[in-house]
Design a protein around this motif. Structure first.
Motif, PDB file in Angstrom:
ATOM      1  N   GLY A 324       3.925  21.913  -3.994  1.00 37.42           N
ATOM      2  CA  GLY A 324       3.938  20.941  -2.923  1.00 37.42           C
ATOM      3  C   GLY A 324       3.073  21.288  -1.744  1.00 37.42           C
ATOM      4  N   ASN A 325       2.383  22.414  -1.787  1.00 38.76           N
ATOM      5  CA  ASN A 325       1.508  22.766  -0.677  1.00 38.76           C
ATOM      6  C   ASN A 325       0.047  22.521  -1.073  1.00 38.76           C
ATOM      7  N   GLN A 326      -0.566  23.475  -1.787  1.00 37.51           N
ATOM      8  CA  GLN A 326      -1.937  23.298  -2.245  1.00 37.51           C
ATOM      9  C   GLN A 326      -2.005  22.448  -3.505  1.00 37.51           C
ATOM     10  N   PHE A 327      -0.926  22.416  -4.251  1.00 40.71           N
ATOM     11  CA  PHE A 327      -0.898  21.612  -5.480  1.00 40.71           C
ATOM     12  C   PHE A 327       0.468  20.978  -5.625  1.00 40.71           C
ATOM     13  N   THR A 328       0.488  19.791  -6.217  1.00 40.52           N
ATOM     14  CA  THR A 328       1.736  19.038  -6.375  1.00 40.52           C
ATOM     15  C   THR A 328       2.178  18.928  -7.820  1.00 40.52           C
ATOM     16  N   SER A 329       1.327  19.428  -8.745  1.00 44.58           N
ATOM     17  CA  SER A 329       1.672  19.351 -10.169  1.00 44.58           C
ATOM     18  C   SER A 329       1.413  20.704 -10.819  1.00 44.58           C
ATOM     19  N   ARG A 442       6.202  15.097  -7.222  1.00 42.46           N
ATOM     20  CA  ARG A 442       6.093  16.516  -7.592  1.00 42.46           C
ATOM     21  C   ARG A 442       6.413  16.614  -9.084  1.00 42.46           C
ATOM     22  N   ILE A 443       5.480  17.270  -9.843  1.00 39.87           N
ATOM     23  CA  ILE A 443       5.621  17.303 -11.305  1.00 39.87           C
ATOM     24  C   ILE A 443       5.583  18.755 -11.783  1.00 39.87           C
ATOM     25  N   VAL A 444       6.491  19.063 -12.710  1.00 37.27           N
ATOM     26  CA  VAL A 444       6.393  20.296 -13.489  1.00 37.27           C
ATOM     27  C   VAL A 444       6.524  19.866 -14.939  1.00 37.27           C
ATOM     28  N   ALA A 445       5.449  20.092 -15.729  1.00 33.08           N
ATOM     29  CA  ALA A 445       5.430  19.642 -17.125  1.00 33.08           C
ATOM     30  C   ALA A 445       5.052  20.796 -18.036  1.00 33.08           C
ATOM     31  N   THR A 446       5.628  20.819 -19.243  1.00 37.78           N
ATOM     32  CA  THR A 446       5.267  21.821 -20.251  1.00 37.78           C
ATOM     33  C   THR A 446       4.602  21.109 -21.422  1.00 37.78           C
ATOM     34  N   THR A 447       3.700  21.814 -22.083  1.00 39.15           N
ATOM     35  CA  THR A 447       2.981  21.210 -23.214  1.00 39.15           C
ATOM     36  C   THR A 447       2.394  22.285 -24.109  1.00 39.15           C
ATOM     37  N   HIS A 448       2.081  21.882 -25.341  1.00 37.41           N
ATOM     38  CA  HIS A 448       1.379  22.773 -26.274  1.00 37.41           C
ATOM     39  C   HIS A 448      -0.116  22.497 -26.263  1.00 37.41           C
ATOM     40  N   TYR A 449      -0.511  21.338 -25.734  1.00 39.51           N
ATOM     41  CA  TYR A 449      -1.899  20.906 -25.889  1.00 39.51           C
ATOM     42  C   TYR A 449      -2.841  21.698 -24.987  1.00 39.51           C
ATOM     43  N   SER A 450      -3.871  22.273 -25.600  1.00 39.63           N
ATOM     44  CA  SER A 450      -4.844  23.060 -24.834  1.00 39.63           C
ATOM     45  C   SER A 450      -5.731  22.164 -23.972  1.00 39.63           C
ATOM     46  N   ILE A 463      -2.298  22.550 -11.062  1.00 40.08           N
ATOM     47  CA  ILE A 463      -2.558  23.951 -11.367  1.00 40.08           C
ATOM     48  C   ILE A 463      -1.949  24.309 -12.707  1.00 40.08           C
ATOM     49  N   ASN A 464      -2.637  25.224 -13.385  1.00 35.07           N
ATOM     50  CA  ASN A 464      -2.144  25.735 -14.654  1.00 35.07           C
ATOM     51  C   ASN A 464      -1.072  26.794 -14.428  1.00 35.07           C
ATOM     52  N   ALA A 465      -0.214  26.951 -15.409  1.00 33.61           N
ATOM     53  CA  ALA A 465       0.775  28.029 -15.427  1.00 33.61           C
ATOM     54  C   ALA A 465       1.079  28.344 -16.881  1.00 33.61           C
ATOM     55  N   SER A 466       1.636  29.510 -17.108  1.00 33.39           N
ATOM     56  CA  SER A 466       1.949  29.892 -18.483  1.00 33.39           C
ATOM     57  C   SER A 466       3.105  30.867 -18.486  1.00 33.39           C
ATOM     58  N   MET A 467       3.676  31.045 -19.676  1.00 29.54           N
ATOM     59  CA  MET A 467       4.729  32.026 -19.858  1.00 29.54           C
ATOM     60  C   MET A 467       4.089  33.298 -20.422  1.00 29.54           C
ATOM     61  N   GLU A 468       4.366  34.416 -19.779  1.00 24.63           N
ATOM     62  CA  GLU A 468       3.756  35.690 -20.172  1.00 24.63           C
ATOM     63  C   GLU A 468       4.199  36.085 -21.579  1.00 24.63           C
ATOM     64  N   PHE A 469       3.237  36.667 -22.326  1.00 26.30           N
ATOM     65  CA  PHE A 469       3.511  37.103 -23.704  1.00 26.30           C
ATOM     66  C   PHE A 469       2.959  38.516 -23.871  1.00 26.30           C
ATOM     67  N   ASP A 470       3.814  39.425 -24.362  1.00 22.00           N
ATOM     68  CA  ASP A 470       3.397  40.816 -24.560  1.00 22.00           C
ATOM     69  C   ASP A 470       2.850  40.968 -25.979  1.00 22.00           C
ATOM     70  N   ILE A 471       1.525  41.155 -26.069  1.00 21.34           N
ATOM     71  CA  ILE A 471       0.878  41.280 -27.385  1.00 21.34           C
ATOM     72  C   ILE A 471       1.328  42.540 -28.103  1.00 21.34           C
ATOM     73  N   GLN A 472       1.593  43.611 -27.350  1.00 20.62           N
ATOM     74  CA  GLN A 472       1.950  44.889 -27.972  1.00 20.62           C
ATOM     75  C   GLN A 472       3.279  44.794 -28.725  1.00 20.62           C
ATOM     76  N   THR A 473       4.249  44.113 -28.102  1.00 17.78           N
ATOM     77  CA  THR A 473       5.567  44.001 -28.748  1.00 17.78           C
ATOM     78  C   THR A 473       5.730  42.687 -29.508  1.00 17.78           C
ATOM     79  N   ILE A 474       4.725  41.805 -29.379  1.00 18.80           N
ATOM     80  CA  ILE A 474       4.759  40.473 -29.987  1.00 18.80           C
ATOM     81  C   ILE A 474       6.012  39.725 -29.554  1.00 18.80           C
TER      82      ILE A 474
END
Length: 791
Positions: A324-329, A442-450, A463-474
């Motif tokens: 809601g400040n620099q970005f609303t979605s 104000r929007i927060v949306a999740t998707t699989h589409y690149s 703005i983009n966001a993502s869920m962190e994934f640890d490659i070492q532990t998969i």
């Protein structure tokens, strides 16, 4: 706020947790009716009450709600003329008392911590103590009508007890008769249907006259009312009917009293319900370790270490997000089971909690917004009955959202565009996001589409966001990373799992050059983020170390100040003791001087004065610092001393006046009843000889004793023994006499009566005591003695 969003975001489960903290059914009703508010001032008022209740909870461990009942039904029935039962009336009395006790408790807490909002709320409780007193004077704590409720009831019950006693005596005589005992199954008197009977064996029924009221299960015992007590039992029955009639009369009178104040008490019940509900919110805040959020109505969210309140503390991963400040979605991308759904649910649920006046499980300083509505399309809501696919179900919900949303709404969309062709699904998802974004929501949306990563990168305010994934532990870490788009970890995971490299390289060859560059860019962003977080962690460690050093310095400073204060206190005590010793010695010397003066009839030998002066010099405290030189006499050679001048003898520290001179260097000084020769340079002139006219006027002036307004009118001796008490009473009576007090109060408490007896015996002999008595009702009763002082 519709009920669907309450279930979708699991706010109903929060309400269930909240209800567990309510102390009364009244508070639970408020919990059931709780819904988020869209008015900023209303939300702030709710949160203020919660904040003050949380402060009380921290200081006192909660508030007292014992005895408070839901008495609405009884109050409504009293207004239409119904007779309330004794238990209903007792509930009304205990509720009134519980409300008064709660109000007093809050007033006491306010002395430690200001709680204006709670005090204002409790101040709305109307005064109905008279109703409580009236009920308690008639109804016992066991909900029985007391004998004292009316003189008629007392008379009836006295007669009842007498009748019962006579019946028992008559039956006891019968069962003690040896000829009758053989007919009895047991030698006892019992009751059947409010009538006194005795157990008779079946075979003696024909020989034993009377009325059979019951028999045992086996039929071997008959419970018979002998003819001799039939009339007595009838009389007892009549008395019981009179008793019931008188009780009904008393209950009718009490019910009418309740009806007169029913409206006030109904309003009181609502206040008590709100107070219980408010303290339930404080209890939930303690359970969730919640904090007070800062609220706004400009669409700004800043959640610091927010935790989903329905996930256990051992497994929940804190969420940091700003909107809601620099970005609303925010567009969140990433694989399944990474925590995307939990993240958007946390944002929505914390918003609902804050808008309902609840603390949120997040760090201090978190900010949340008051939205006019929150919309969510979360989860697979496919309906077989409605023949709707997953895509159709989602689309139906989204169409409903589009119809109801406004620029002040929060929209949460999970798996946007899922369930259909990827190309069409991604295009539709972008179009929907663009429409909602332009609306100002104000929007927060999740998707699989690149494809949505590029949209978020290019579109201002998104703005983009993502869920962190640890490659070492998969494994996913469930951390939300705002500003970093999600990567496709398929190749890395395949390689970690052992898929041949040749197959992986072949697959990479089918990935477009642009997409490969995007993946490389994302990897670079993640590396930079990891580096920045490591540096931030290092800086945080350095900050904590600095803070620890500062605390250590503060503690050392505090210890130094405490040690300094102790040394100063010790020095002051030593100086005080030295001065006290000197004063005692000086008083002893002066007493000796007075005695010598009396013995010598006004003249004292010089050697005895020298000896006394030496003792005074020795009594002077030894000080560590260098003594200041004694100032010269104010008169000195230049000053002219005259007969009658008031002077101080410096070597003795005593005041007197000059009565004569003995040569040029000495003067005869009158010190009390004693005259002595003193060197002129040992004298300090304090004032000239008094004017004879003024002196005569002063002698003629009468001394008027005035009352000291600081003198107490009562003396509290509770906790003292007899000896200490008498000493305090003696001093107190002298002060009261000098202050012209006519009557005073001595508080000695009830206890064993030893202190009261000792004080009374002392007052009986005291010359200043004109009369004394024990306190009346309202003055303290037997715990206070009222003393009248004679003048």
């Amino acid at each position: 706020m519709n009920d669907k969003i309450v279930k979708t975001l699991e706010f109903d489960k929060i309400l269930h947790k909240l209800a567990n903290h309510a102390a009364t059914s009244l508070g639970k009703e408020w919990v059931e009716q709780l819904r988020p508010s869209s008015e900023l001032e209303d939300v702030k008022t709710r949160l203020l009450l919660t904040d003050e209740a949380a402060a009380v909870d921290r200081l006192k461990g909660g508030a007292p709600f014992g005895g408070i009942r839901n008495i609405r039904s009884s109050l409504h029935r009293s207004r239409i003329g119904s007779i309330l039962s004794a238990s209903e009336l007792l509930d009304i009395a205990t509720t009134i008392y519980g409300g008064r006790r709660l109000a007093r408790f809050l007033e006491g807490v306010n002395d430690q911590r200001e709680i204006k909002a709670l005090l204002k709320l409790s101040g709305e409780l109307g005064d109905v103590k008279a109703v409580e007193d009236r009920i308690k004077s008639c109804i016992s704590e066991d909900a029985d009508v007391l004998d004292s409720a009316s003189s008629e009831l007392a008379r009836i019950r006295q007669e009842l007890r007498g009748s019962e006693s006579r019946i028992r005596e008559r039956l006891d005589q019968m069962i003690r008769n040896t000829s009758i005992q053989k007919m009895l199954q047991d030698n006892l008197v019992t009751l059947r249907g409010d009538r006194f009977v005795i157990p008779v064996k079946q075979e003696y029924r024909s020989q034993f006259g009377g009325i059979v009221h019951d028999q045992s299960a086996s039929g071997a015992t008959l419970f018979i009312e002998p003819e001799a007590v039939v009339q007595m039992n009838n009389k007892l029955r009549e008395l019981r009917m009179k008793e019931e009639k008188e009780i009904d009369k008393i209950l009718q009178m009490l019910s009418s009293t309740v009806a007169e104040s029913a409206d006030i008490m109904l309003a009181n019940v609502e206040v008590l319900a709100e107070l219980d509900f408010t303290f339930a919110k404080a209890g939930l805040a303690r359970e969730l370790k919640g904090t007070l959020p800062l609220m706004n109505d400009r669409g700004f969210l800043k959640i610091k270490k927010g935790r989903h309140p329905l996930i256990s503390a051992e497994h929940v991963v804190p969420l940091d997000v700003e909107l809601g400040n620099q970005f609303t979605s925010i567009i969140v991308t990433g694989p399944n089971t990474g925590g995307k759904t939990v993240s958007i649910k946390t944002i929505g649920l914390l918003s609902l909690m804050a808008m309902s006046g609840l603390f949120v499980p997040a760090e201090d300083g978190s900010q949340l917004c008051v939205f006019d509505a929150i919309y969510a399309d979360i989860g697979d809501e496919q309906s077989i009955e409605q023949s709707l696919s997953t895509f159709s179900s989602h689309l139906t919900n989204i169409i409903s959202i589009l119809k109801g949303m406004t620029p002040k709404s929060l929209v949460l969309l999970d798996e946007l565009g899922a369930g259909t062709d990827p190309a069409e699904g991604s295009a539709l998802a972008i179009a929907l996001l663009e429409y909602i974004h332009r609306m100002g929501c104000r929007i927060v949306a999740t998707t699989h589409y690149s494809e949505l990563k590029a949209y978020a990168f290019e579109r201002k305010g998104v703005i983009n966001a993502s869920m962190e994934f640890d490659i070492q532990t998969i494994r996913p870490t469930y951390r939300l990373l705002v500003g970093v788009p999600g990567r496709s970890n398929a190749f890395a995971i395949a390689e970690r799992l052992g898929l041949p490299r040749s197959i992986i390289e072949h697959a990479r060859g089918h990935v477009g050059e642009d997409e490969a560059r995007v993946e490389t860019m994302i990897a670079s962003l993640e590396a930079n983020r990891a580096s920045a977080e490591a540096e931030r962690a290092h800086a945080e460690v350095a900050r904590r170390e600095t803070e620890q050093l500062r605390k250590q310095l503060e503690e050392q400073k505090q210890r130094f100040e405490e040690q300094r204060d102790k040394l100063l206190e010790k020095a002051e005590n030593e100086a005080r003791e030295a001065v006290a010793r000197a004063r005692r010695e000086a008083e002893t010397v002066l007493a000796d001087l007075r005695r010598m003066a009396l013995e010598a009839a006004g003249s004292v030998k010089e050697h005895r004065l020298i000896e006394a002066r030496r003792r005074l010099d020795e009594a002077e405290p030894e000080l560590r610092q260098k003594k200041a030189a004694r100032p010269a006499a104010r008169g000195g050679k230049a000053a002219v001393l005259a007969v009658g001048d008031e002077v101080r003898v410096l070597s003795l520290g005593q005041k007197g006046h000059i009565v004569d001179f003995a040569g040029e260097k000495e003067a005869v000084v009158q010190l009390g009843i004693m005259k002595m020769k003193v060197q002129r340079d040992d004298l300090e002139r304090l004032g000239a000889a008094p004017d004879p006219v003024k002196q005569a006027q002063q002698l003629k002036a009468s001394v008027k004793r005035t009352r000291d307004e600081n003198v107490r009118m009562e003396l509290d001796l509770r906790g003292s023994n007899v000896e200490e008490g008498i000493s305090e009473v003696d001093r107190f009576l002298d002060e009261a006499f000098l202050a012209n007090l006519g009557q005073v109060y001595i508080i000695h408490g009830k206890g064993t009566g030893v202190l009261r007896t000792g004080i009374t015996e002392y007052l009986r002999r005291h010359k200043l005591v004109k009369s004394y008595r024990l306190g009346n009702y309202g003055e303290g009763g037997n715990g206070v003695t009222v003393v009248e002082i004679g003048h």
